[in-house]
Motif scaffolding. Structure first.
Motif, PDB file in Angstrom:
ATOM      1  N   ASP A 157       0.830  -1.212   0.000  1.00 50.16           N
ATOM      2  CA  ASP A 157       0.000   0.000   0.000  1.00 50.16           C
ATOM      3  C   ASP A 157       0.858   1.254   0.000  1.00 50.16           C
ATOM      4  O   ASP A 157       1.997   1.233   0.450  1.00 50.16           O
ATOM      5  CB  ASP A 157      -0.895   0.046   1.247  1.00 50.16           C
ATOM      6  CG  ASP A 157      -1.803  -1.156   1.350  1.00 50.16           C
ATOM      7  OD1 ASP A 157      -1.933  -1.673   2.461  1.00 50.16           O
ATOM      8  OD2 ASP A 157      -2.366  -1.566   0.318  1.00 50.16           O
ATOM      9  N   ASN A 158       0.271   2.348  -0.475  1.00 52.08           N
ATOM     10  CA  ASN A 158       0.934   3.632  -0.298  1.00 52.08           C
ATOM     11  C   ASN A 158       0.906   3.980   1.183  1.00 52.08           C
ATOM     12  O   ASN A 158       0.239   3.320   1.966  1.00 52.08           O
ATOM     13  CB  ASN A 158       0.217   4.719  -1.106  1.00 52.08           C
ATOM     14  CG  ASN A 158       0.515   4.603  -2.583  1.00 52.08           C
ATOM     15  OD1 ASN A 158       1.541   4.067  -2.987  1.00 52.08           O
ATOM     16  ND2 ASN A 158      -0.394   5.097  -3.393  1.00 52.08           N
ATOM     17  N   VAL A 159       1.638   5.015   1.563  1.00 53.85           N
ATOM     18  CA  VAL A 159       1.615   5.443   2.951  1.00 53.85           C
ATOM     19  C   VAL A 159       0.149   5.606   3.349  1.00 53.85           C
ATOM     20  O   VAL A 159      -0.596   6.339   2.722  1.00 53.85           O
ATOM     21  CB  VAL A 159       2.396   6.761   3.141  1.00 53.85           C
ATOM     22  CG1 VAL A 159       2.276   7.262   4.571  1.00 53.85           C
ATOM     23  CG2 VAL A 159       3.863   6.568   2.778  1.00 53.85           C
ATOM     24  N   THR A 160      -0.256   4.885   4.357  1.00 53.26           N
ATOM     25  CA  THR A 160      -1.669   4.820   4.704  1.00 53.26           C
ATOM     26  C   THR A 160      -2.144   6.047   5.467  1.00 53.26           C
ATOM     27  O   THR A 160      -1.350   6.764   6.079  1.00 53.26           O
ATOM     28  CB  THR A 160      -1.964   3.574   5.546  1.00 53.26           C
ATOM     29  OG1 THR A 160      -1.286   3.718   6.801  1.00 53.26           O
ATOM     30  CG2 THR A 160      -1.528   2.308   4.848  1.00 53.26           C
ATOM     31  N   GLU A 161      -3.455   6.244   5.451  1.00 50.66           N
ATOM     32  CA  GLU A 161      -4.065   7.333   6.207  1.00 50.66           C
ATOM     33  C   GLU A 161      -3.783   7.169   7.698  1.00 50.66           C
ATOM     34  O   GLU A 161      -3.584   8.147   8.409  1.00 50.66           O
ATOM     35  CB  GLU A 161      -5.570   7.391   5.950  1.00 50.66           C
ATOM     36  CG  GLU A 161      -5.925   7.839   4.545  1.00 50.66           C
ATOM     37  CD  GLU A 161      -5.383   9.227   4.197  1.00 50.66           C
ATOM     38  OE1 GLU A 161      -5.469  10.150   5.039  1.00 50.66           O
ATOM     39  OE2 GLU A 161      -4.844   9.378   3.085  1.00 50.66           O
ATOM     40  N   GLU A 162      -3.754   5.921   8.160  1.00 52.68           N
ATOM     41  CA  GLU A 162      -3.484   5.663   9.580  1.00 52.68           C
ATOM     42  C   GLU A 162      -2.086   6.162   9.967  1.00 52.68           C
ATOM     43  O   GLU A 162      -1.904   6.755  11.022  1.00 52.68           O
ATOM     44  CB  GLU A 162      -3.612   4.169   9.865  1.00 52.68           C
ATOM     45  CG  GLU A 162      -3.404   3.809  11.312  1.00 52.68           C
ATOM     46  CD  GLU A 162      -3.520   2.310  11.571  1.00 52.68           C
ATOM     47  OE1 GLU A 162      -3.665   1.953  12.738  1.00 52.68           O
ATOM     48  OE2 GLU A 162      -3.460   1.519  10.606  1.00 52.68           O
ATOM     49  N   ILE A 163      -1.104   5.916   9.118  1.00 54.10           N
ATOM     50  CA  ILE A 163       0.257   6.385   9.382  1.00 54.10           C
ATOM     51  C   ILE A 163       0.293   7.905   9.362  1.00 54.10           C
ATOM     52  O   ILE A 163       0.846   8.539  10.257  1.00 54.10           O
ATOM     53  CB  ILE A 163       1.265   5.794   8.389  1.00 54.10           C
ATOM     54  CG1 ILE A 163       1.367   4.284   8.587  1.00 54.10           C
ATOM     55  CG2 ILE A 163       2.636   6.441   8.543  1.00 54.10           C
ATOM     56  CD1 ILE A 163       2.113   3.562   7.482  1.00 54.10           C
ATOM     57  N   LEU A 164      -0.308   8.508   8.359  1.00 55.06           N
ATOM     58  CA  LEU A 164      -0.326   9.966   8.269  1.00 55.06           C
ATOM     59  C   LEU A 164      -1.052  10.590   9.451  1.00 55.06           C
ATOM     60  O   LEU A 164      -0.665  11.655   9.934  1.00 55.06           O
ATOM     61  CB  LEU A 164      -0.963  10.407   6.950  1.00 55.06           C
ATOM     62  CG  LEU A 164      -0.154  10.091   5.706  1.00 55.06           C
ATOM     63  CD1 LEU A 164      -0.944  10.458   4.461  1.00 55.06           C
ATOM     64  CD2 LEU A 164       1.187  10.787   5.728  1.00 55.06           C
ATOM     65  N   ALA A 165      -2.098   9.934   9.945  1.00 52.99           N
ATOM     66  CA  ALA A 165      -2.859  10.449  11.069  1.00 52.99           C
ATOM     67  C   ALA A 165      -2.019  10.493  12.354  1.00 52.99           C
ATOM     68  O   ALA A 165      -2.340  11.229  13.276  1.00 52.99           O
ATOM     69  CB  ALA A 165      -4.117   9.616  11.279  1.00 52.99           C
ATOM     70  N   ALA A 166      -0.947   9.718  12.398  1.00 47.03           N
ATOM     71  CA  ALA A 166      -0.082   9.709  13.564  1.00 47.03           C
ATOM     72  C   ALA A 166       0.879  10.902  13.585  1.00 47.03           C
ATOM     73  O   ALA A 166       1.584  11.115  14.566  1.00 47.03           O
ATOM     74  CB  ALA A 166       0.706   8.414  13.627  1.00 47.03           C
ATOM     75  N   GLY A 167       0.875  11.682  12.506  1.00 50.55           N
ATOM     76  CA  GLY A 167       1.717  12.867  12.448  1.00 50.55           C
ATOM     77  C   GLY A 167       1.068  14.040  13.148  1.00 50.55           C
ATOM     78  O   GLY A 167      -0.071  13.958  13.629  1.00 50.55           O
ATOM     79  N   PRO A 168       1.762  15.157  13.209  1.00 49.89           N
ATOM     80  CA  PRO A 168       1.245  16.334  13.905  1.00 49.89           C
ATOM     81  C   PRO A 168       0.002  16.920  13.236  1.00 49.89           C
ATOM     82  O   PRO A 168      -0.136  16.881  12.016  1.00 49.89           O
ATOM     83  CB  PRO A 168       2.404  17.316  13.870  1.00 49.89           C
ATOM     84  CG  PRO A 168       3.299  16.849  12.783  1.00 49.89           C
ATOM     85  CD  PRO A 168       3.077  15.379  12.628  1.00 49.89           C
ATOM     86  N   ASN A 169      -0.884  17.456  14.064  1.00 52.14           N
ATOM     87  CA  ASN A 169      -2.094  18.133  13.599  1.00 52.14           C
ATOM     88  C   ASN A 169      -2.096  19.541  14.216  1.00 52.14           C
ATOM     89  O   ASN A 169      -2.287  19.677  15.427  1.00 52.14           O
ATOM     90  CB  ASN A 169      -3.338  17.353  14.033  1.00 52.14           C
ATOM     91  CG  ASN A 169      -4.609  18.008  13.556  1.00 52.14           C
ATOM     92  OD1 ASN A 169      -4.594  19.059  12.930  1.00 52.14           O
ATOM     93  ND2 ASN A 169      -5.724  17.389  13.880  1.00 52.14           N
ATOM     94  N   MET A 170      -1.875  20.537  13.399  1.00 51.02           N
ATOM     95  CA  MET A 170      -1.738  21.895  13.909  1.00 51.02           C
ATOM     96  C   MET A 170      -2.970  22.750  13.669  1.00 51.02           C
ATOM     97  O   MET A 170      -2.908  23.959  13.720  1.00 51.02           O
ATOM     98  CB  MET A 170      -0.482  22.524  13.330  1.00 51.02           C
ATOM     99  CG  MET A 170       0.736  21.786  13.835  1.00 51.02           C
ATOM    100  SD  MET A 170       2.269  22.178  13.025  1.00 51.02           S
ATOM    101  CE  MET A 170       2.029  21.556  11.409  1.00 51.02           C
ATOM    102  N   GLU A 171      -4.097  22.104  13.410  1.00 42.96           N
ATOM    103  CA  GLU A 171      -5.337  22.859  13.179  1.00 42.96           C
ATOM    104  C   GLU A 171      -5.961  23.294  14.474  1.00 42.96           C
ATOM    105  O   GLU A 171      -5.847  22.736  15.492  1.00 42.96           O
ATOM    106  CB  GLU A 171      -6.327  22.005  12.384  1.00 42.96           C
ATOM    107  CG  GLU A 171      -5.797  21.721  10.997  1.00 42.96           C
ATOM    108  CD  GLU A 171      -6.697  20.775  10.229  1.00 42.96           C
ATOM    109  OE1 GLU A 171      -7.823  20.489  10.673  1.00 42.96           O
ATOM    110  OE2 GLU A 171      -6.255  20.311   9.182  1.00 42.96           O
TER     111      GLU A 171
END
Length: 171
Positions: A157-171
């Motif tokens: 798979d491409n980099v999954t949404e789950e992996i990306l969701a573990a990154g910072p959220n600055m909203e």
């Protein structure tokens, strides 16, 4: 896998020539200079092994508490050892957790032998606005670093949404 791929660390005085104060840096898989395959391949291998063996992974803050370099202090080695002991004994799996701002990391609210206030770095900074500003800056560094991994595959798979969701959220 997000944090493993990122490999966030710091260049510190005494271990790096010409470094006078800590500098944020990234070394994919915490060993970028020594890896032969793309970091996402190692992340997929790590995830597979962890799943197969029921292993857990932990991020342990062994650096600054109470402020940025110059105003804060390194976390005492005795506290780091207590945290590692709690991991090894399995007690940390039973702890209660709270989530951090920006990074969304789950941190324990109590560990035997460790002052609870140091477990959440936000508690130790007298300048709360400075703490948030530092988190936002660090979050930006993480996001910029991770841009280079977005178009690669992890396993099939491409980099999954789950992996990306573990990154910072600055909203």
């Amino acid at each position: 896998m997000y944090h493993f791929i990122s490999g966030y660390t710091a260049l510190v005085a005494g271990t790096e020539d010409g470094i006078k104060e800590p500098q944020a840096t990234f070394s994919a898989c915490f060993g970028g200079a020594f890896i032969m395959l793309h970091p996402t391949k190692y992340a997929a291998m790590l995830a597979e092994k962890m799943k197969k063996h029921g292993a857990t992974g932990w991020l342990v803050n062994t650096c600054w508490s109470g402020g940025s370099y110059g105003s804060g202090k390194r976390i005492k080695l005795a506290y780091t050892r207590k945290i590692i002991d709690a991991i090894h004994s399995g007690k940390l799996l039973e702890a209660k957790y709270t989530k951090t701002e920006i990074f969304g990391l789950e941190i324990p609210t109590e560990i035997e032998g460790v002052p609870s206030e140091i477990l959440d770095p936000a508690n130790t900074w007298p300048d709360k606005a400075g703490h948030r500003e530092t988190l936002v800056k660090l979050g930006g560094l993480f996001k910029n670093n991770f841009e280079g991994f977005l178009n690669y595959k992890i396993g099939s798979d491409n980099v999954t949404e789950e992996i990306l969701a573990a990154g910072p959220n600055m909203e």
